[in-house]
Design a protein around this motif. Structure first.
Motif, mmCIF file in Angstrom:
data_model
loop_
_atom_site.group_PDB
_atom_site.id
_atom_site.type_symbol
_atom_site.label_atom_id
_atom_site.label_comp_id
_atom_site.label_asym_id
_atom_site.label_seq_id
_atom_site.Cartn_x
_atom_site.Cartn_y
_atom_site.Cartn_z
ATOM 1 N N SER A 335 0.805 -1.219 0.000
ATOM 2 C CA SER A 335 0.000 0.000 0.000
ATOM 3 C C SER A 335 0.839 1.269 0.000
ATOM 4 C CB SER A 335 -0.918 0.019 1.220
ATOM 5 O OG SER A 335 -0.159 0.174 2.418
ATOM 6 N N ARG A 336 2.072 1.176 0.521
ATOM 7 C CA ARG A 336 2.966 2.325 0.705
ATOM 8 C C ARG A 336 2.378 3.346 1.677
ATOM 9 N NH1 ARG A 336 7.017 -0.050 0.000
ATOM 10 N NH2 ARG A 336 8.137 1.935 0.046
ATOM 11 N N ILE A 337 1.488 2.890 2.556
ATOM 12 C CA ILE A 337 0.925 3.729 3.614
ATOM 13 C C ILE A 337 1.607 3.341 4.927
ATOM 14 C CG2 ILE A 337 -1.164 4.333 4.907
ATOM 15 C CD1 ILE A 337 -2.770 3.608 2.407
ATOM 16 N N GLY A 338 2.043 4.317 5.698
ATOM 17 C CA GLY A 338 2.765 4.026 6.927
ATOM 18 C C GLY A 338 1.850 3.644 8.080
ATOM 19 N N ALA A 339 2.457 3.121 9.125
ATOM 20 C CA ALA A 339 1.725 2.744 10.343
ATOM 21 C C ALA A 339 1.987 3.790 11.420
ATOM 22 C CB ALA A 339 2.159 1.367 10.827
ATOM 23 N N ALA A 340 0.909 4.399 11.913
ATOM 24 C CA ALA A 340 1.066 5.400 12.968
ATOM 25 C C ALA A 340 1.259 4.743 14.320
ATOM 26 C CB ALA A 340 -0.154 6.318 13.003
ATOM 27 N N TYR A 341 0.474 3.666 14.566
ATOM 28 C CA TYR A 341 0.516 3.023 15.883
ATOM 29 C C TYR A 341 0.286 1.525 15.753
ATOM 30 C CZ TYR A 341 -0.317 7.813 17.536
ATOM 31 O OH TYR A 341 -0.231 9.158 17.764
ATOM 32 N N LEU A 342 0.785 0.804 16.761
ATOM 33 C CA LEU A 342 0.466 -0.603 16.969
ATOM 34 C C LEU A 342 -0.100 -0.709 18.378
ATOM 35 C CD1 LEU A 342 3.788 -2.294 15.717
ATOM 36 C CD2 LEU A 342 1.782 -1.711 14.345
ATOM 37 N N THR A 343 -1.113 -1.540 18.563
ATOM 38 C CA THR A 343 -1.616 -1.759 19.918
ATOM 39 C C THR A 343 -1.347 -3.202 20.319
ATOM 40 O OG1 THR A 343 -3.892 -2.504 19.425
ATOM 41 C CG2 THR A 343 -3.467 -0.125 19.387
ATOM 42 N N ASN A 344 -1.074 -3.400 21.605
ATOM 43 C CA ASN A 344 -0.663 -4.726 22.077
ATOM 44 C C ASN A 344 -1.330 -5.107 23.391
ATOM 45 O OD1 ASN A 344 0.661 -2.822 23.583
ATOM 46 N ND2 ASN A 344 2.697 -3.696 23.346
ATOM 47 N N GLY A 345 -2.606 -4.725 23.543
ATOM 48 C CA GLY A 345 -3.336 -5.072 24.754
ATOM 49 C C GLY A 345 -4.549 -4.178 24.923
#
Length: 366
Positions: A335-345
């Motif tokens: 997609s060439r779209i970046g990731a702002a955040y990841l959630t892990n809980g």
């Protein structure tokens, strides 16, 4: 490109085998001393194991074409050494394919085999694994360094290059209006609360909530609970007109966090309603929320369905509920779209983090 492993009593014998099967242009990729079992395993004999590579464009890649058999003569001089130094490698041909590599994977040196295992454990599709491993082999041969440290470093660099550039990641909250959307069950409401809580508690911003998720009473109640805990106002909007009125009401607020309905991503009507309700303009920052535990094909379909909606960045949830991040990597890469955040809980606001492409690759390979 042809890669083959040879086992012989000496480097001289191995050189003869290589010359016979691969020709004079073959290049030694790796060699080591091994013990060869004889007589039902009761006796062992010293032998040498050699991995050689033949590329179609070897001569073109060299500045000066060597005389016939020159590379074989070099290998004969290493017969008495415990480990032969690799011959100065050529640049591998662009005609080489990932299919060539897949066919000869079993004879790769151990550092490259380990890299192959890491790619597989990361959950990357076969075609991506083969493409990365093929590039890694070319890069490692070109550098003449097949140590595990160098191979690992090059592997991470290659994977980072396949991701969107660093400036498309970690934008954080920059706009007054922040909207999250995606398919049902992705964790949008909890993630929205995490962003709002962080903005208020860490950055001391004045925040408010809006929601257009009027399909599920539980979702509205959940957001009300978060709003009360943060002592922030909440407006429930049933139409575009009510959304505009809420915007006017919150004119003096720093950030307005907008929750949307989680619906089946296959329903086109949901996308139409979203576009009608939410004023997608320059003053709004939009995040497409995807579950990291979802299948790659489902993620791709969600992204396709939302192709008519501006997506600034992704937020990937539930990274703690999946054994690999291969699907996430593939979506980012394509997609060439970046990731702002990841959630892990589920904890608010703790279980959310932002990462750089390099940090994400390290997570991918862990």
């Amino acid at each position: 490109m042809k890669i083959k492993k040879f086992t012989a009593a000496s480097m001289q014998d191995a050189a003869k085998q290589i010359k016979k099967e691969l020709g004079n242009d073959a290049v030694i990729l790796h060699s080591k001393q091994v013990k060869k079992r004889k007589w039902l395993g009761l006796r062992s004999q010293q032998a040498v194991e050699v991995i050689a590579v033949l590329d179609r464009d070897v001569r073109e890649a060299r500045k000066t074409p060597p005389a016939a058999g020159e590379e074989m003569k070099k290998t004969e001089k290493t017969e008495k050494t415990e480990k032969a130094e690799p011959v100065q490698p050529p640049r591998l041909s662009d005609h080489s394919t990932s299919d060539d590599l897949a066919h000869y994977k079993e004879v790769l040196p151990e550092p490259l085999k380990k890299a192959e295992r890491l790619l597989k454990q990361a959950g990357l599709p076969d075609h991506t694994q083969n493409a990365v491993l093929s590039e890694l082999l070319r890069s490692s041969i070109a550098s003449g360094d097949l140590t595990e440290e160098n191979v690992n470093s090059k592997l991470q660099d290659l994977l980072v290059k396949k991701l969107p550039s660093a400036d498309r990641w970690q934008e954080g909250i920059q706009s007054k209006y922040v909207v999250l959307f995606g398919s049902t069950g992705a964790g949008k409401t909890t993630t929205l609360a995490k962003l709002a809580a962080s903005s208020m508690l860490t950055e001391h911003k004045k925040i408010a909530f809006m929601t257009t998720d009027t399909y599920r009473i539980a979702a509205v109640e959940q957001l009300k609970t978060y709003a009360e805990l943060l002592q922030a106002p909440l407006e429930v909007c049933y139409s575009k007109e009510e959304c505009l009125k809420a915007q006017e009401k919150f004119a003096e607020y720093d950030h307005v966090f907008i929750d949307t309905a989680g619906r089946n991503f296959k329903e086109e009507q949901y996308i139409t309603e979203l576009q009608e309700m939410i004023p997608f303009d320059s003053g709004l920052q939009s995040f497409l929320v995807l579950s990291a535990s979802a299948k790659y094909e489902d993620m791709k379909q969600v992204l396709k369905q939302f192709s008519g909606v501006p997506v600034n960045q992704f937020i990937f949830t539930k990274t703690d509920e999946t054994a690999s991040l291969g699907s996430v990597f593939q979506v980012l890469s394509e997609s060439r779209i970046g990731a702002a955040y990841l959630t892990n809980g589920q904890d608010v606001p703790e279980d959310i983090l932002s990462v750089s492409p390099k940090e994400f690759v390290r997570m991918l390979l862990t």
